[in-house]
Scaffold this motif. Structure first.
Motif, mmCIF file in Angstrom:
data_model
loop_
_atom_site.group_PDB
_atom_site.id
_atom_site.type_symbol
_atom_site.label_atom_id
_atom_site.label_comp_id
_atom_site.label_asym_id
_atom_site.label_seq_id
_atom_site.Cartn_x
_atom_site.Cartn_y
_atom_site.Cartn_z
ATOM 1 N N HIS A 19 0.888 -1.169 0.000
ATOM 2 C CA HIS A 19 0.000 0.000 0.000
ATOM 3 C C HIS A 19 0.919 1.210 0.000
ATOM 4 O O HIS A 19 1.730 1.378 0.912
ATOM 5 C CB HIS A 19 -0.907 0.007 1.235
ATOM 6 C CG HIS A 19 -1.807 1.201 1.276
ATOM 7 N ND1 HIS A 19 -2.994 1.236 0.600
ATOM 8 C CD2 HIS A 19 -1.671 2.401 1.891
ATOM 9 C CE1 HIS A 19 -3.568 2.421 0.805
ATOM 10 N NE2 HIS A 19 -2.778 3.143 1.586
ATOM 11 N N GLN A 21 1.830 5.321 -0.137
ATOM 12 C CA GLN A 21 1.407 6.686 0.164
ATOM 13 C C GLN A 21 2.412 7.638 -0.480
ATOM 14 O O GLN A 21 3.464 7.929 0.094
ATOM 15 C CB GLN A 21 1.363 6.915 1.667
ATOM 16 C CG GLN A 21 0.980 8.326 2.045
ATOM 17 C CD GLN A 21 1.121 8.587 3.534
ATOM 18 O OE1 GLN A 21 1.148 7.672 4.330
ATOM 19 N NE2 GLN A 21 1.223 9.844 3.884
ATOM 20 N N ALA A 24 4.915 11.794 0.535
ATOM 21 C CA ALA A 24 5.285 11.886 1.950
ATOM 22 C C ALA A 24 6.542 12.742 2.101
ATOM 23 O O ALA A 24 7.224 13.052 1.123
ATOM 24 C CB ALA A 24 5.532 10.491 2.508
ATOM 25 N N HIS A 33 -0.379 -2.758 6.788
ATOM 26 C CA HIS A 33 -1.603 -2.015 6.467
ATOM 27 C C HIS A 33 -2.602 -3.034 5.938
ATOM 28 O O HIS A 33 -2.632 -3.320 4.738
ATOM 29 C CB HIS A 33 -1.308 -0.935 5.421
ATOM 30 C CG HIS A 33 -2.474 -0.066 5.098
ATOM 31 N ND1 HIS A 33 -2.829 1.012 5.871
ATOM 32 C CD2 HIS A 33 -3.379 -0.125 4.097
ATOM 33 C CE1 HIS A 33 -3.893 1.588 5.347
ATOM 34 N NE2 HIS A 33 -4.233 0.918 4.264
ATOM 35 N N LYS A 38 2.726 -1.092 4.144
ATOM 36 C CA LYS A 38 2.602 0.309 3.757
ATOM 37 C C LYS A 38 3.979 0.934 3.618
ATOM 38 O O LYS A 38 4.831 0.795 4.489
ATOM 39 C CB LYS A 38 1.793 1.088 4.791
ATOM 40 C CG LYS A 38 1.553 2.532 4.397
ATOM 41 C CD LYS A 38 0.620 3.206 5.371
ATOM 42 C CE LYS A 38 0.324 4.625 4.934
ATOM 43 N NZ LYS A 38 -0.637 5.254 5.856
ATOM 44 N N ARG A 40 5.695 4.709 2.581
ATOM 45 C CA ARG A 40 5.538 6.135 2.287
ATOM 46 C C ARG A 40 6.640 6.534 1.309
ATOM 47 O O ARG A 40 7.804 6.213 1.527
ATOM 48 C CB ARG A 40 5.650 6.948 3.564
ATOM 49 C CG ARG A 40 4.512 6.711 4.508
ATOM 50 C CD ARG A 40 4.587 7.634 5.724
ATOM 51 N NE ARG A 40 3.444 7.410 6.557
ATOM 52 C CZ ARG A 40 3.502 6.873 7.773
ATOM 53 N NH1 ARG A 40 4.662 6.541 8.296
ATOM 54 N NH2 ARG A 40 2.399 6.685 8.465
ATOM 55 N N ARG A 78 -2.898 2.847 -5.452
ATOM 56 C CA ARG A 78 -2.072 2.845 -4.245
ATOM 57 C C ARG A 78 -1.693 1.415 -3.855
ATOM 58 O O ARG A 78 -0.695 1.203 -3.193
ATOM 59 C CB ARG A 78 -2.824 3.492 -3.069
ATOM 60 C CG ARG A 78 -2.903 4.986 -3.183
ATOM 61 C CD ARG A 78 -3.659 5.555 -2.001
ATOM 62 N NE ARG A 78 -3.674 6.992 -2.085
ATOM 63 C CZ ARG A 78 -3.138 7.780 -1.171
ATOM 64 N NH1 ARG A 78 -2.580 7.265 -0.108
ATOM 65 N NH2 ARG A 78 -3.175 9.081 -1.313
ATOM 66 N N ARG A 79 -2.519 0.461 -4.226
ATOM 67 C CA ARG A 79 -2.241 -0.943 -3.932
ATOM 68 C C ARG A 79 -1.469 -1.535 -5.099
ATOM 69 O O ARG A 79 -1.923 -1.515 -6.238
ATOM 70 C CB ARG A 79 -3.533 -1.708 -3.703
ATOM 71 C CG ARG A 79 -3.304 -3.123 -3.267
ATOM 72 C CD ARG A 79 -4.633 -3.755 -2.864
ATOM 73 N NE ARG A 79 -4.453 -5.108 -2.440
ATOM 74 C CZ ARG A 79 -4.185 -5.470 -1.188
ATOM 75 N NH1 ARG A 79 -4.074 -4.568 -0.252
ATOM 76 N NH2 ARG A 79 -4.052 -6.737 -0.871
#
Length: 101
Positions: A19, A21, A24, A33, A38, A40, A78-79
């Motif tokens: 995942h 992000q 950042a 996550h 996850k 960033r 995002r995935r």
């Protein structure tokens, strides 16, 4: 085959469910996550910059050449699912390298 929620290892190939992000302050592994890991990314989600930064970050963490890391799905999502040619790395070594990343 050895599996965790976000890591599937089969022979010399690992599949990572991530995942992402983008945008950042700094690039780092944030932790679990759901069933993904996850990450960033400092790179913006524009013109594939975040995908390129993700692949380079994973290669650097795992101390592998960039060509060993390939985005398999999630180009604009995002995935993402990333395939890594890990050679002799174990699942434990992969988790430890990414945790230290």
């Amino acid at each position: 085959m050895n599996e965790t929620d976000w890591l599937t290892l089969s022979g010399t190939t690992a599949r990572l469910t991530l995942h992402i992000q983008p945008g950042a302050k700094k690039t780092a592994v944030a932790g679990p996550h759901g069933d993904a890991l996850k990450i960033r990314l400092a790179a913006p989600p524009v013109d594939g910059k975040a995908n390129a930064a993700l692949l380079a970050f994973l290669a650097d963490c795992l101390k592998l050449p960039n060509r060993a890391v390939t985005l398999r799905s999630g180009d604009t999502s995002r995935r993402k699912v990333v395939e890594v040619q890990v050679g002799g790395l174990s699942a434990e070594a992969i988790r430890a390298a990414l945790a230290a990343g």
